[in-house]
Write a protein that holds these residues in place. Structure first.
Motif, PDB file in Angstrom:
ATOM      1  N   TYR A  86      41.850  40.053  35.966  1.00 38.07           N
ATOM      2  CA  TYR A  86      41.995  40.885  34.645  1.00 38.07           C
ATOM      3  C   TYR A  86      40.767  41.469  34.165  1.00 38.07           C
ATOM      4  N   ALA A  87      39.488  40.736  34.446  1.00 36.21           N
ATOM      5  CA  ALA A  87      38.260  41.263  34.170  1.00 36.21           C
ATOM      6  C   ALA A  87      38.118  42.874  34.843  1.00 36.21           C
ATOM      7  N   ILE A  88      38.398  42.925  36.188  1.00 38.69           N
ATOM      8  CA  ILE A  88      38.118  43.784  37.039  1.00 38.69           C
ATOM      9  C   ILE A  88      39.259  45.164  36.352  1.00 38.69           C
ATOM     10  N   LEU A  89      40.586  44.465  36.202  1.00 41.97           N
ATOM     11  CA  LEU A  89      41.510  45.207  35.618  1.00 41.97           C
ATOM     12  C   LEU A  89      41.012  46.239  34.348  1.00 41.97           C
ATOM     13  N   ALA A  90      40.497  45.289  33.501  1.00 39.34           N
ATOM     14  CA  ALA A  90      39.651  46.171  32.289  1.00 39.34           C
ATOM     15  C   ALA A  90      38.709  46.713  32.313  1.00 39.34           C
ATOM     16  N   LEU A  91      37.951  46.424  33.318  1.00 35.99           N
ATOM     17  CA  LEU A  91      36.750  47.598  33.454  1.00 35.99           C
ATOM     18  C   LEU A  91      37.271  48.947  34.327  1.00 35.99           C
ATOM     19  N   VAL A  92      38.076  48.681  35.357  1.00 39.34           N
ATOM     20  CA  VAL A  92      38.436  49.874  35.662  1.00 39.34           C
ATOM     21  C   VAL A  92      39.554  50.664  34.957  1.00 39.34           C
ATOM     22  N   GLY A  93      40.227  50.009  34.207  1.00 39.78           N
ATOM     23  CA  GLY A  93      41.269  50.839  33.218  1.00 39.78           C
ATOM     24  C   GLY A  93      40.293  51.567  32.289  1.00 39.78           C
ATOM     25  N   THR A  94      39.240  50.753  31.632  1.00 40.63           N
ATOM     26  CA  THR A  94      38.414  51.631  30.727  1.00 40.63           C
ATOM     27  C   THR A  94      37.737  52.732  31.301  1.00 40.63           C
ATOM     28  N   LEU A  95      37.265  52.727  32.596  1.00 34.93           N
ATOM     29  CA  LEU A  95      36.483  53.864  33.484  1.00 34.93           C
ATOM     30  C   LEU A  95      37.687  54.752  33.432  1.00 34.93           C
ATOM     31  N   PHE A 116      45.103  38.231  55.929  1.00 33.34           N
ATOM     32  CA  PHE A 116      46.456  38.378  55.278  1.00 33.34           C
ATOM     33  C   PHE A 116      46.679  38.139  54.092  1.00 33.34           C
ATOM     34  N   GLY A 117      45.843  37.424  53.541  1.00 29.67           N
ATOM     35  CA  GLY A 117      46.087  37.031  52.163  1.00 29.67           C
ATOM     36  C   GLY A 117      46.749  35.670  51.929  1.00 29.67           C
ATOM     37  N   ASP A 118      46.516  35.010  50.464  1.00 33.42           N
ATOM     38  CA  ASP A 118      47.398  33.649  50.217  1.00 33.42           C
ATOM     39  C   ASP A 118      47.390  33.763  48.772  1.00 33.42           C
ATOM     40  N   ILE A 119      48.175  34.624  48.446  1.00 33.59           N
ATOM     41  CA  ILE A 119      48.523  34.717  46.748  1.00 33.59           C
ATOM     42  C   ILE A 119      48.629  33.522  46.146  1.00 33.59           C
ATOM     43  N   LEU A 120      49.468  32.629  46.846  1.00 32.62           N
ATOM     44  CA  LEU A 120      49.747  31.210  46.401  1.00 32.62           C
ATOM     45  C   LEU A 120      48.650  30.556  46.163  1.00 32.62           C
ATOM     46  N   SER A 121      47.478  30.714  46.487  1.00 36.80           N
ATOM     47  CA  SER A 121      46.183  29.743  46.459  1.00 36.80           C
ATOM     48  C   SER A 121      45.473  30.382  45.151  1.00 36.80           C
ATOM     49  N   ILE A 122      45.973  31.338  44.436  1.00 39.35           N
ATOM     50  CA  ILE A 122      45.193  31.893  43.343  1.00 39.35           C
ATOM     51  C   ILE A 122      44.827  30.760  42.135  1.00 39.35           C
ATOM     52  N   THR A 123      43.690  30.735  41.620  1.00 38.16           N
ATOM     53  CA  THR A 123      43.292  29.858  40.717  1.00 38.16           C
ATOM     54  C   THR A 123      43.114  30.626  39.260  1.00 38.16           C
ATOM     55  N   ASN A 124      43.222  29.957  38.445  1.00 39.64           N
ATOM     56  CA  ASN A 124      42.679  30.520  36.847  1.00 39.64           C
ATOM     57  C   ASN A 124      41.358  31.381  36.901  1.00 39.64           C
ATOM     58  N   GLN A 125      40.661  30.862  37.728  1.00 37.04           N
ATOM     59  CA  GLN A 125      39.214  31.611  37.832  1.00 37.04           C
ATOM     60  C   GLN A 125      39.682  32.719  38.599  1.00 37.04           C
ATOM     61  N   LEU A 158      35.586  47.466  43.890  1.00 39.65           N
ATOM     62  CA  LEU A 158      35.863  46.195  42.886  1.00 39.65           C
ATOM     63  C   LEU A 158      37.382  46.025  43.225  1.00 39.65           C
ATOM     64  N   THR A 159      38.191  47.048  43.306  1.00 43.52           N
ATOM     65  CA  THR A 159      39.436  46.620  43.647  1.00 43.52           C
ATOM     66  C   THR A 159      39.818  45.814  44.592  1.00 43.52           C
ATOM     67  N   VAL A 160      38.904  46.177  45.807  1.00 41.10           N
ATOM     68  CA  VAL A 160      39.042  45.542  47.089  1.00 41.10           C
ATOM     69  C   VAL A 160      38.633  43.836  46.722  1.00 41.10           C
ATOM     70  N   SER A 161      37.396  43.960  46.082  1.00 42.66           N
ATOM     71  CA  SER A 161      36.832  42.394  45.736  1.00 42.66           C
ATOM     72  C   SER A 161      37.846  41.411  45.326  1.00 42.66           C
ATOM     73  N   VAL A 162      39.065  41.979  44.537  1.00 40.13           N
ATOM     74  CA  VAL A 162      39.917  41.047  43.922  1.00 40.13           C
ATOM     75  C   VAL A 162      41.396  41.099  44.545  1.00 40.13           C
ATOM     76  N   SER A 163      41.324  42.017  45.595  1.00 40.50           N
ATOM     77  CA  SER A 163      42.728  42.177  46.229  1.00 40.50           C
ATOM     78  C   SER A 163      42.747  41.082  47.433  1.00 40.50           C
ATOM     79  N   VAL A 164      41.728  40.617  48.158  1.00 37.47           N
ATOM     80  CA  VAL A 164      41.682  40.234  49.302  1.00 37.47           C
ATOM     81  C   VAL A 164      42.783  38.640  49.405  1.00 37.47           C
ATOM     82  N   LEU A 213      42.242  34.711  38.415  1.00 34.29           N
ATOM     83  CA  LEU A 213      42.838  35.431  37.408  1.00 34.29           C
ATOM     84  C   LEU A 213      41.924  36.353  36.383  1.00 34.29           C
ATOM     85  N   ILE A 214      41.062  35.327  36.145  1.00 36.24           N
ATOM     86  CA  ILE A 214      39.912  35.829  35.024  1.00 36.24           C
ATOM     87  C   ILE A 214      39.297  37.001  35.601  1.00 36.24           C
ATOM     88  N   TRP A 215      39.008  36.922  37.157  1.00 38.21           N
ATOM     89  CA  TRP A 215      38.178  38.031  37.855  1.00 38.21           C
ATOM     90  C   TRP A 215      39.066  39.249  37.728  1.00 38.21           C
TER      91      TRP A 215
END
Length: 263
Positions: free
Chosen positions: A131-140, A116-125, A178-184, A127-129
């Motif tokens: 926004y890296a996926i965001l950049a890639l998907v946005g470019t594609l 069910f997710g735990d967004i409050l456990s998000i780390t800086n790493q 890729l989207t699913v991989s960073v949305s868990v 976030l890098i993942w």
């Protein structure tokens, strides 16, 4: 503002941009079941990532890509319907994920946050993942927007224009993986599809063009995750389900308000 809240907001905005835009294609292509199936495969990705030591994100990406490739290959053989293929792989991967997690997961494994997710456990790493996926998907999406849109709205016309239907289908499925991989971590394995389906469904009511629908879907997704995040921190309840409830409330509201058709 606490650091973990700030990271959660940044993560929510990043994921909302990705899911809000890709979700429109999911709606247009009527691929809701595919997104549901690939989200179930995410649990297998998590378990393999933990078992192999590669980490959560690499496990999710590898399994998602393999899942998408297998689906495309089997769809070309046409010996089973698409929903049958998706159903088979969805349940097999979900069951394998549960079993492998039971074998390799320790007492500290948080199964609830995986589901069910735990967004409050998000780390800086993390976030890098994201926004890296965001950049890639946005470019594609920006690069192949016209071709993907043509194949979505009129597949026969797209093929007649010389577009490789299988290649672009695979490209889209890989972007979903890729989207699913960073949305868990945001909404969990069981609720990812809601971020891909509900915002575009709301936006469709008030939009006249594909671009307008995409932009509105992103805005709606951001609003919903912010509302869900605020509600979960205020009432100390699970963030993922709270985000989905916020999306549900917005969807009901969209059915009550005057739409583009009645305006």
């Amino acid at each position: 503002m606490e650091d973990f809240i700030f990271r959660a907001i940044l993560a929510a905005v990043g994921i909302s941009i990705i899911t809000g835009s890709l979700g429109c294609f999911v709606i247009w292509k009527r691929m809701s079941y595919f997104s549901e199936s690939i989200s179930h495969s995410a649990l297998l990705g998590v378990s393999l990532g933990l078992a192999s030591g590669l980490g959560l994100h690499f496990g999710l990406i590898i399994v998602g890509v393999v899942f998408a490739l297998l689906i495309v290959v089997l769809q070309q053989r046409q010996f089973l319907s698409n929903d049958a293929i998706l159903g088979i792989f969805s349940h097999i991967s979900l069951s394998l994920g549960v079993v492998i997690l039971a074998l390799v997961g320790g007492v500290n494994t948080d199964y609830f946050s995986l589901l069910f997710g735990d967004i409050l456990s998000i780390t800086n790493q993390d976030l890098i993942w994201i926004y890296a996926i965001l950049a890639l998907v946005g470019t594609l999406l920006t690069t192949f927007w016209q071709r993907l849109l043509l194949l979505t709205l009129s597949e026969d016309l797209g093929v007649a224009s010389g577009l490789n239907k299988v290649m672009y289908q695979l490209l889209f499925m890989l972007m979903i993986a890729l989207t699913v991989s960073v949305s868990v971590q945001i909404v969990g394995v069981l609720l990812i599809t809601s971020l891909l389906i509900i915002p575009p469904a709301i936006a469709r009511v008030f939009s006249n063009t594909p671009v307008q629908m995409t932009l509105l879907s992103i805005v709606i997704s951001i609003i919903a995750v912010i509302i869900g995040l605020s509600g979960s921190t205020h009432y100390d309840i699970a963030t993922g389900p709270t985000i989905v409830i916020a999306l549900g409330a917005l969807f009901i509201l969209s059915q009550i308000l005057p739409s583009k058709a009645s305006a």
